[in-house]
Write a protein that holds these residues in place. Structure first.
Motif, PDB file in Angstrom:
ATOM      1  N   GLU A   1       0.811  -1.217   0.000  1.00  0.00           N
ATOM      2  CA  GLU A   1       0.000   0.000   0.000  1.00  0.00           C
ATOM      3  C   GLU A   1       0.843   1.265   0.000  1.00  0.00           C
ATOM      4  OE1 GLU A   1      -3.201   0.590  -0.343  1.00  0.00           O
ATOM      5  OE2 GLU A   1      -3.669  -1.524  -0.513  1.00  0.00           O
TER       6      GLU A   1
ATOM      7  N   THR B   1      -0.638   4.182   4.534  1.00  0.00           N
ATOM      8  CA  THR B   1      -1.376   3.496   5.592  1.00  0.00           C
ATOM      9  C   THR B   1      -1.288   4.311   6.882  1.00  0.00           C
ATOM     10  OG1 THR B   1       0.546   2.188   6.311  1.00  0.00           O
ATOM     11  CG2 THR B   1      -0.884   1.200   4.634  1.00  0.00           C
TER      12      THR B   1
ATOM     13  N   ASN C   1      -1.262   3.343  10.858  1.00  0.00           N
ATOM     14  CA  ASN C   1      -1.146   2.199  11.765  1.00  0.00           C
ATOM     15  C   ASN C   1      -1.220   0.871  11.009  1.00  0.00           C
ATOM     16  OD1 ASN C   1      -0.898   3.762  14.129  1.00  0.00           O
ATOM     17  ND2 ASN C   1      -3.111   4.028  14.198  1.00  0.00           N
ATOM     18  N   GLY C   2      -0.624   0.858   9.799  1.00  0.00           N
ATOM     19  CA  GLY C   2      -0.573  -0.369   9.016  1.00  0.00           C
ATOM     20  C   GLY C   2      -1.837  -0.698   8.249  1.00  0.00           C
ATOM     21  N   GLU C   3      -2.828   0.165   8.307  1.00  0.00           N
ATOM     22  CA  GLU C   3      -4.105  -0.079   7.612  1.00  0.00           C
ATOM     23  C   GLU C   3      -4.384   1.041   6.614  1.00  0.00           C
ATOM     24  OE1 GLU C   3      -6.025  -2.802   8.121  1.00  0.00           O
ATOM     25  OE2 GLU C   3      -4.590  -3.523   9.591  1.00  0.00           O
ATOM     26  N   VAL C   4      -5.111   0.699   5.559  1.00  0.00           N
ATOM     27  CA  VAL C   4      -5.557   1.708   4.607  1.00  0.00           C
ATOM     28  C   VAL C   4      -6.611   2.568   5.301  1.00  0.00           C
ATOM     29  CG1 VAL C   4      -6.755   2.063   2.412  1.00  0.00           C
ATOM     30  CG2 VAL C   4      -5.120   0.195   2.651  1.00  0.00           C
TER      31      VAL C   4
ATOM     32  N   ALA D   1     -13.346   4.761   9.626  1.00  0.00           N
ATOM     33  CA  ALA D   1     -13.167   3.990  10.854  1.00  0.00           C
ATOM     34  C   ALA D   1     -14.044   4.483  11.991  1.00  0.00           C
ATOM     35  CB  ALA D   1     -11.696   4.022  11.282  1.00  0.00           C
TER      36      ALA D   1
ATOM     37  N   GLU E   1      -9.801  11.239  10.174  1.00  0.00           N
ATOM     38  CA  GLU E   1      -9.913  10.160   9.194  1.00  0.00           C
ATOM     39  C   GLU E   1     -10.177  10.711   7.798  1.00  0.00           C
ATOM     40  OE1 GLU E   1     -14.083   8.068   8.921  1.00  0.00           O
ATOM     41  OE2 GLU E   1     -13.491   8.247  11.019  1.00  0.00           O
TER      42      GLU E   1
ATOM     43  N   ARG F   1      -4.232  10.173   1.253  1.00  0.00           N
ATOM     44  CA  ARG F   1      -4.039   8.944   0.474  1.00  0.00           C
ATOM     45  C   ARG F   1      -4.444   9.164  -0.979  1.00  0.00           C
ATOM     46  NH1 ARG F   1      -6.907   4.110  -0.997  1.00  0.00           N
ATOM     47  NH2 ARG F   1      -5.470   2.361  -1.037  1.00  0.00           N
TER      48      ARG F   1
END
Length: 150
Positions: A85, A88, A90-93, A97, A107, A114
């Motif tokens: 990716e 990200t 915290n390691g997430e896309v 949330a 967010e 992104r």
């Protein structure tokens, strides 16, 4: 955002291949030319090959070529091939949330960043990096970067 060594090396490999497309290049030659550790370069080239960005030929006349035209390989393709990716948190896309207030707008910012990165990285190709045409997407970025003090 952090550009990893893998992404940096992968782009340098692809630019080298695009600049000398008349013959296959070896990993040894690219590693020496670009001053990249050979063992590390081999793993980067393997990822590029798996993603279809480079193709290889074995034998004494072998080496690596671009897997498709330089104008069809975006920086976003390269990042996806070697690092996954593009952006990200915290390691997430970043997704919807449901951040609690007062951080709820954060967010939206992450998603916007992104999208902007995807636009920039998706809009610059390996061919653009070799082009000196003033109208290319990379030319605008180079001009902007040149105005920023080192």
């Amino acid at each position: 955002m952090r550009i990893s060594a893998r992404t940096d090396y992968a782009v340098r490999v692809l630019v080298s291949l695009a600049a000398d497309a008349s013959r296959p290049l070896t990993c040894e030659g690219i590693a020496a030319q670009q001053q990249i550790p050979y063992r590390f370069l081999k793993s980067v080239v393997r990822d590029l090959r798996v993603a279809g960005l480079v193709r290889s030929q074995r034998g004494c006349e072998g080496g690596y070529w671009l897997g498709r035209a330089a104008a069809e390989i975006s920086l976003a393709d390269v990042v996806a091939a070697v690092d996954g990716e593009l952006f990200t948190v915290n390691g997430e896309v970043p997704a919807a949330a449901g951040y609690p207030e007062p951080a709820d707008r954060l967010e939206v910012l992450w998603r916007g960043l992104r999208a902007r990165l995807a636009s920039v990285f998706g809009g610059v190709t390996i061919a653009d990096l070799l082009s000196e045409e003033p109208g290319s997407p990379a030319a605008a970025l180079f001009a902007e970067a040149a105005a920023v003090p080192a």
